[in-house]
Design a protein around this motif. Structure first.
Motif, PDB file in Angstrom:
ATOM      1  N   ARG A   1       1.287  -0.595  -0.490  1.00  0.00           N
ATOM      2  CA  ARG A   1       0.192   0.060   0.244  1.00  0.00           C
ATOM      3  C   ARG A   1       1.069   1.136  -0.021  1.00  0.00           C
ATOM      4  NH1 ARG A   1      -5.058  -0.381   0.332  1.00  0.00           N
ATOM      5  NH2 ARG A   1      -6.052  -1.834   0.809  1.00  0.00           N
ATOM      6  N   ASN A   2       0.988   2.225  -0.599  1.00  0.00           N
ATOM      7  CA  ASN A   2       1.663   3.485  -0.448  1.00  0.00           C
ATOM      8  C   ASN A   2       0.301   4.855  -0.577  1.00  0.00           C
ATOM      9  OD1 ASN A   2       2.313   5.985  -1.618  1.00  0.00           O
ATOM     10  ND2 ASN A   2       3.942   4.160  -3.294  1.00  0.00           N
ATOM     11  N   GLU A   3       0.560   5.149   0.758  1.00  0.00           N
ATOM     12  CA  GLU A   3      -0.589   5.428   1.324  1.00  0.00           C
ATOM     13  C   GLU A   3      -0.306   7.175   1.582  1.00  0.00           C
ATOM     14  OE1 GLU A   3      -3.928   5.126   1.191  1.00  0.00           O
ATOM     15  OE2 GLU A   3      -2.998   3.105   1.311  1.00  0.00           O
ATOM     16  N   PRO A   4      -0.986   8.287   0.960  1.00  0.00           N
ATOM     17  CA  PRO A   4      -0.471   9.743   1.496  1.00  0.00           C
ATOM     18  C   PRO A   4      -0.036   9.690   2.883  1.00  0.00           C
ATOM     19  CG  PRO A   4      -3.088   9.845   0.252  1.00  0.00           C
ATOM     20  CD  PRO A   4      -1.984   8.807   0.560  1.00  0.00           C
ATOM     21  N   ASP A   5       0.734  10.730   2.815  1.00  0.00           N
ATOM     22  CA  ASP A   5       0.773  11.424   4.517  1.00  0.00           C
ATOM     23  C   ASP A   5       1.225  12.370   4.968  1.00  0.00           C
ATOM     24  OD1 ASP A   5       0.889  10.905   7.635  1.00  0.00           O
ATOM     25  OD2 ASP A   5       3.182  10.150   8.060  1.00  0.00           O
ATOM     26  N   GLY A   6       0.470  13.643   4.582  1.00  0.00           N
ATOM     27  CA  GLY A   6       0.909  14.520   4.788  1.00  0.00           C
ATOM     28  C   GLY A   6       1.246  15.142   3.751  1.00  0.00           C
ATOM     29  N   ARG A   7       2.311  15.910   3.275  1.00  0.00           N
ATOM     30  CA  ARG A   7       3.387  15.438   1.951  1.00  0.00           C
ATOM     31  C   ARG A   7       3.780  14.704   2.031  1.00  0.00           C
ATOM     32  NH1 ARG A   7       5.056  21.975   1.827  1.00  0.00           N
ATOM     33  NH2 ARG A   7       5.329  20.693  -0.437  1.00  0.00           N
ATOM     34  N   ARG A   8       4.108  13.489   2.910  1.00  0.00           N
ATOM     35  CA  ARG A   8       4.767  12.489   1.620  1.00  0.00           C
ATOM     36  C   ARG A   8       4.007  10.998   1.797  1.00  0.00           C
ATOM     37  NH1 ARG A   8       8.122   9.449   6.388  1.00  0.00           N
ATOM     38  NH2 ARG A   8       6.361   8.364   7.333  1.00  0.00           N
ATOM     39  N   ARG A   9       4.529   9.900   0.992  1.00  0.00           N
ATOM     40  CA  ARG A   9       4.190   9.042   1.319  1.00  0.00           C
ATOM     41  C   ARG A   9       4.585   7.996   2.218  1.00  0.00           C
ATOM     42  NH1 ARG A   9       0.085   8.181  -2.335  1.00  0.00           N
ATOM     43  NH2 ARG A   9      -0.086  10.256  -4.403  1.00  0.00           N
TER      44      ARG A   9
END
Length: 105
Positions: A72-80
């Motif tokens: 899974r490649n999920e957004p987390d703020g300004r990063r993944r």
């Protein structure tokens, strides 16, 4: 502030064993999966063992892993943040990850 758009991930029911095996057959992708077996990593941290890897190649490796249903490649703020879909894969294909991750090249 720009937001990062979510990426599509296949449902585990739609993940084919052949796609998983193909994705894990590449040494660079397998190394990323081995890194993720220890826990989630920021996208920038994945594949850090090979700093010469071009960004475009790394993006392609991650896309293949994501589309195969392995990560899974999920957004987390300004990063993944990238995570291994370990529980889902173990339920769908019992013993597969243990066998592949334990194998020596």
């Amino acid at each position: 502030m720009a937001t990062i758009a979510p990426l599509p991930h296949p449902s585990i029911e739609d993940v084919a064993l052949t796609d998983v095996l193909f994705a894990l057959s590449d040494p660079a992708r397998l190394e990323i999966v081995r890194e993720l077996a220890d826990g989630p990593l920021g996208m920038a941290e994945c594949g850090a063992t090979n700093p010469d890897l071009p960004k475009s190649t790394k993006s392609h490796l991650m896309k293949v892993l994501r589309e195969a249903g392995i990560v899974r490649n999920e957004p987390d703020g300004r990063r993944r943040v990238v995570t291994l879909r370990r529980d889902e894969l173990d339920a769908a294909f019992p013993g597969l990850l243990d066998s592949v991750l334990g194998a020596r090249d």
